[in-house]
Design a protein around this motif. Structure first.
Motif, PDB file in Angstrom:
ATOM      1  N   GLU A   1      -8.367   9.889   0.656  1.00 39.17           N
ATOM      2  CA  GLU A   1      -7.357   9.039   0.024  1.00 39.17           C
ATOM      3  C   GLU A   1      -8.022   8.187  -1.057  1.00 39.17           C
ATOM      4  O   GLU A   1      -9.160   7.735  -0.938  1.00 39.17           O
ATOM      5  CB  GLU A   1      -6.641   8.162   1.054  1.00 39.17           C
ATOM      6  CG  GLU A   1      -5.392   7.520   0.450  1.00 39.17           C
ATOM      7  CD  GLU A   1      -4.435   6.927   1.471  1.00 39.17           C
ATOM      8  OE1 GLU A   1      -4.798   6.764   2.646  1.00 39.17           O
ATOM      9  OE2 GLU A   1      -3.286   6.625   1.067  1.00 39.17           O
TER      10      GLU A   1
ATOM     11  N   TYR B   1      -2.136  -2.138  11.133  1.00 38.81           N
ATOM     12  CA  TYR B   1      -2.669  -0.986  10.411  1.00 38.81           C
ATOM     13  C   TYR B   1      -2.512   0.290  11.247  1.00 38.81           C
ATOM     14  O   TYR B   1      -2.077   1.334  10.757  1.00 38.81           O
ATOM     15  CB  TYR B   1      -4.144  -1.243  10.101  1.00 38.81           C
ATOM     16  CG  TYR B   1      -4.757  -0.300   9.116  1.00 38.81           C
ATOM     17  CD1 TYR B   1      -4.135  -0.029   7.909  1.00 38.81           C
ATOM     18  CD2 TYR B   1      -5.967   0.320   9.381  1.00 38.81           C
ATOM     19  CE1 TYR B   1      -4.705   0.839   6.996  1.00 38.81           C
ATOM     20  CE2 TYR B   1      -6.545   1.174   8.480  1.00 38.81           C
ATOM     21  CZ  TYR B   1      -5.909   1.428   7.291  1.00 38.81           C
ATOM     22  OH  TYR B   1      -6.477   2.286   6.390  1.00 38.81           O
TER      23      TYR B   1
ATOM     24  N   HIS C   1     -12.953  10.250   3.855  1.00 35.94           N
ATOM     25  CA  HIS C   1     -11.485  10.357   3.775  1.00 35.94           C
ATOM     26  C   HIS C   1     -11.139  10.461   2.298  1.00 35.94           C
ATOM     27  O   HIS C   1     -11.646   9.689   1.480  1.00 35.94           O
ATOM     28  CB  HIS C   1     -10.909   9.091   4.431  1.00 35.94           C
ATOM     29  CG  HIS C   1      -9.440   8.901   4.356  1.00 35.94           C
ATOM     30  ND1 HIS C   1      -8.547   9.930   4.238  1.00 35.94           N
ATOM     31  CD2 HIS C   1      -8.691   7.755   4.410  1.00 35.94           C
ATOM     32  CE1 HIS C   1      -7.316   9.435   4.221  1.00 35.94           C
ATOM     33  NE2 HIS C   1      -7.384   8.116   4.312  1.00 35.94           N
TER      34      HIS C   1
ATOM     35  N   ASP D   1     -10.873   4.524   7.741  1.00 38.35           N
ATOM     36  CA  ASP D   1      -9.612   3.871   8.148  1.00 38.35           C
ATOM     37  C   ASP D   1      -9.569   3.550   9.644  1.00 38.35           C
ATOM     38  O   ASP D   1      -8.865   2.612  10.067  1.00 38.35           O
ATOM     39  CB  ASP D   1      -8.418   4.773   7.823  1.00 38.35           C
ATOM     40  CG  ASP D   1      -8.017   4.722   6.353  1.00 38.35           C
ATOM     41  OD1 ASP D   1      -8.571   3.917   5.591  1.00 38.35           O
ATOM     42  OD2 ASP D   1      -7.125   5.510   5.970  1.00 38.35           O
TER      43      ASP D   1
ATOM     44  N   PHE E   1       0.864  -1.185   0.000  1.00 40.90           N
ATOM     45  CA  PHE E   1       0.000   0.000   0.000  1.00 40.90           C
ATOM     46  C   PHE E   1       0.895   1.227   0.000  1.00 40.90           C
ATOM     47  O   PHE E   1       1.918   1.271   0.682  1.00 40.90           O
ATOM     48  CB  PHE E   1      -0.886  -0.007   1.250  1.00 40.90           C
ATOM     49  CG  PHE E   1      -2.060   0.904   1.149  1.00 40.90           C
ATOM     50  CD1 PHE E   1      -3.247   0.463   0.595  1.00 40.90           C
ATOM     51  CD2 PHE E   1      -1.981   2.225   1.569  1.00 40.90           C
ATOM     52  CE1 PHE E   1      -4.334   1.299   0.476  1.00 40.90           C
ATOM     53  CE2 PHE E   1      -3.055   3.074   1.459  1.00 40.90           C
ATOM     54  CZ  PHE E   1      -4.242   2.608   0.907  1.00 40.90           C
TER      55      PHE E   1
ATOM     56  N   ASP F   1      -7.933   5.239  -2.212  1.00 46.08           N
ATOM     57  CA  ASP F   1      -8.497   3.890  -2.076  1.00 46.08           C
ATOM     58  C   ASP F   1      -9.980   3.939  -1.696  1.00 46.08           C
ATOM     59  O   ASP F   1     -10.699   2.951  -1.853  1.00 46.08           O
ATOM     60  CB  ASP F   1      -7.700   3.036  -1.074  1.00 46.08           C
ATOM     61  CG  ASP F   1      -7.486   3.715   0.261  1.00 46.08           C
ATOM     62  OD1 ASP F   1      -7.355   4.946   0.304  1.00 46.08           O
ATOM     63  OD2 ASP F   1      -7.430   2.998   1.276  1.00 46.08           O
ATOM     64  N   HIS F   2     -10.432   5.109  -1.223  1.00 50.38           N
ATOM     65  CA  HIS F   2     -11.858   5.272  -0.883  1.00 50.38           C
ATOM     66  C   HIS F   2     -12.571   6.268  -1.797  1.00 50.38           C
ATOM     67  O   HIS F   2     -13.773   6.196  -1.970  1.00 50.38           O
ATOM     68  CB  HIS F   2     -12.014   5.712   0.569  1.00 50.38           C
ATOM     69  CG  HIS F   2     -11.231   4.876   1.525  1.00 50.38           C
ATOM     70  ND1 HIS F   2     -11.512   3.535   1.727  1.00 50.38           N
ATOM     71  CD2 HIS F   2     -10.137   5.143   2.274  1.00 50.38           C
ATOM     72  CE1 HIS F   2     -10.641   3.031   2.583  1.00 50.38           C
ATOM     73  NE2 HIS F   2      -9.790   3.984   2.914  1.00 50.38           N
TER      74      HIS F   2
ATOM     75  N   HIS G   1      -6.984   8.756   8.606  1.00 51.80           N
ATOM     76  CA  HIS G   1      -5.555   8.755   8.702  1.00 51.80           C
ATOM     77  C   HIS G   1      -4.925  10.072   8.230  1.00 51.80           C
ATOM     78  O   HIS G   1      -3.738  10.336   8.493  1.00 51.80           O
ATOM     79  CB  HIS G   1      -5.113   7.515   7.905  1.00 51.80           C
ATOM     80  CG  HIS G   1      -4.064   7.503   6.901  1.00 51.80           C
ATOM     81  ND1 HIS G   1      -4.170   6.996   5.628  1.00 51.80           N
ATOM     82  CD2 HIS G   1      -2.781   7.868   7.024  1.00 51.80           C
ATOM     83  CE1 HIS G   1      -3.048   7.038   4.998  1.00 51.80           C
ATOM     84  NE2 HIS G   1      -2.183   7.578   5.807  1.00 51.80           N
TER      85      HIS G   1
HETATM   86 FE1  FEO Z   1      -5.995   6.278   4.305  1.00 55.34          FE
HETATM   87 FE2  FEO Z   1      -7.667   3.494   3.446  1.00 55.34          FE
HETATM   88  O1  FEO Z   1      -6.908   5.156   3.171  1.00 55.34           O
END
Ligand code: FEO
Length: 391
Positions: free
Chosen positions: A77, A187, A75, A161, A21, A79-80, A142
């Motif tokens: 980022e 994580y 969030h 997250d 990641f 990935d979301h 995050h």
């Molecule tokens: Fe901070 Fe799952 O992205």
């Protein structure tokens, strides 16, 4: 699409193959990008989307959905948020619900227009008709813009997250608590450890809510959320454990002998120790150890007049993660000289540690080196005892 309650559905994707990641963080068990649909009597909200690589599969899972009024982006980022532009193309009536900071980030990252957003303040709510989503700002879980949402009537926390774990699984709910505990700790260590003081404040905010279920954006849903909240409370606590994290690298065995001697000496003094050979270790395991360790000892041979680059990498990582360790030392072997200690010491300005006398030796460790390592073990055991570090 999988049903969670009569009005809540899981619509995310499982990424069985992903092993890294941010081109940095190991994902030994893959991951999931969870998204949720919440249907009220009047409106429908989509909570987060998925990584762009899974957008086609994601949109297919929404095929029977006729309308989305809100896309809650907890969030920014990717990935979301990666599929938000495609969701808006398909559901042009939808508005993106965000914190003010997330709006700016999403405009930068996704090139989304300003009028696509509804900005919510901490504690604001949106009614979907008989269902209410309340937004709780939780910075640094995050990124600085992160928030979570609470479905009032169903008592579900959608945490993104926060409380997440990188585990690819076809199980919607936690089935193996030990496995999820380790993945969630990994994580936490990799992305939240540096912000644990702020995260402790976020935990305090959540204490005001009656949470029956936590639905994160990675990993499985907690239908019994008490234990993961207790684990987080432990991870963010200020007091470390009676444990030494000992990352090291050795080229010809001299530093390794020192590491093994120190490890054994610590163990004899009832101090826990975890060794990480940086030539082969999973860096996530080291990060997990840094969540608990009261002391860090870095084992670094000298190469090209300075620390071995793998030791420098570990020092950089520890400095970035800002663990709660209170004591630090450096041990290692050298051939003819160098500035290993000075260079490593200059790489860890973020660590609020007392530096214990380093132990260096020329070539193979001799009696005086082993005695110095015993002395270091004595110092660590005494410091841990005096500091009240627990198990
Ligand atoms: Fe901070 Fe799952 O992205």
């Amino acid at each position: 699409m999988k049903k969670i309650t009569d009005s809540v559905y899981s619509v995310g994707a499982v990424d069985w193959d992903r092993r890294l990641f941010d081109s940095l963080i190991p994902l030994p068990d893959g991951t999931t990008y969870n998204a949720y649909l919440v249907h009220g009597s009047e409106k429908t909200a989509l909570l987060d989307t998925v990584d762009l690589a899974f957008a086609d599969m994601f949109l297919a899972s929404l095929e029977e959905v006729s309308r989305i009024d809100y896309v809650i982006s907890h969030h920014a980022e990717q990935d979301h948020s990666g599929a938000i532009p495609l969701v808006l193309s398909r559901f042009p009536e939808a508005k993106i619900v965000v914190t003010a900071k997330a709006k700016g980030l999403l405009m930068d990252l996704m090139r989304l227009p300003e009028d696509a957003f509804i900005v919510v303040a901490d504690g604001d709510s949106i009614s979907l008709g008989e269902k209410t989503l309340t937004f709780i700002h939780t910075p640094w879980v995050h990124w600085p813009e992160t928030m979570v949402s609470y479905l009032v009537e169903d008592k579900i926390l959608f945490s993104c997250d926060f409380f997440g774990s990188h585990i690819a699984s076809s199980d919607l709910f936690v089935t193996d608590q030990c496995r999820v505990h380790e993945a969630a700790k990994r994580y936490f260590a990799e992305i939240m450890l540096p912000f644990r003081i702020i995260i402790a404040k976020n935990m305090d905010k959540l204490a005001d809510y009656d949470i029956h279920m936590i639905a994160p954006s990675h990993g499985q849903i907690y239908d019994q959320p008490g234990w993961i909240m207790d684990s987080y409370a432990e991870w963010v606590s200020a007091l470390p454990k009676n444990l030494v994290a000992l990352p090291f690298v050795s080229m010809h065995g001299s530093t390794r002998r020192m590491v093994d001697h120190l490890g054994s000496a610590l163990s004899k003094r009832d101090v826990g120790v975890e060794l990480f050979n940086l030539a082969v270790t999973d860096i996530g395991k080291l990060a997990m150890s840094l969540v608990d360790a009261g002391s860090i000892v870095l084992g670094a041979p000298t190469v090209l007049a300075g620390p071995h680059p793998l030791a420098a990498h570990a020092a950089f990582l520890a400095n970035a993660l800002r663990p709660k360790a209170r004591f630090l030392s450096i041990i290692g072997s050298y051939g003819w000289g160098g500035k290993t200690v000075e260079i490593l010491a200059g790489m860890i300005p973020n660590l609020k540690v007392e530096v214990l006398e380093p132990v260096l030796c020329k070539g193979l460790p001799k009696k005086d080196t082993l005695a110095a390592l015993d002395g270091l073990a004595d110092s660590i055991a005494t410091k841990h005892r005096e500091s009240g570090f627990g198990i």
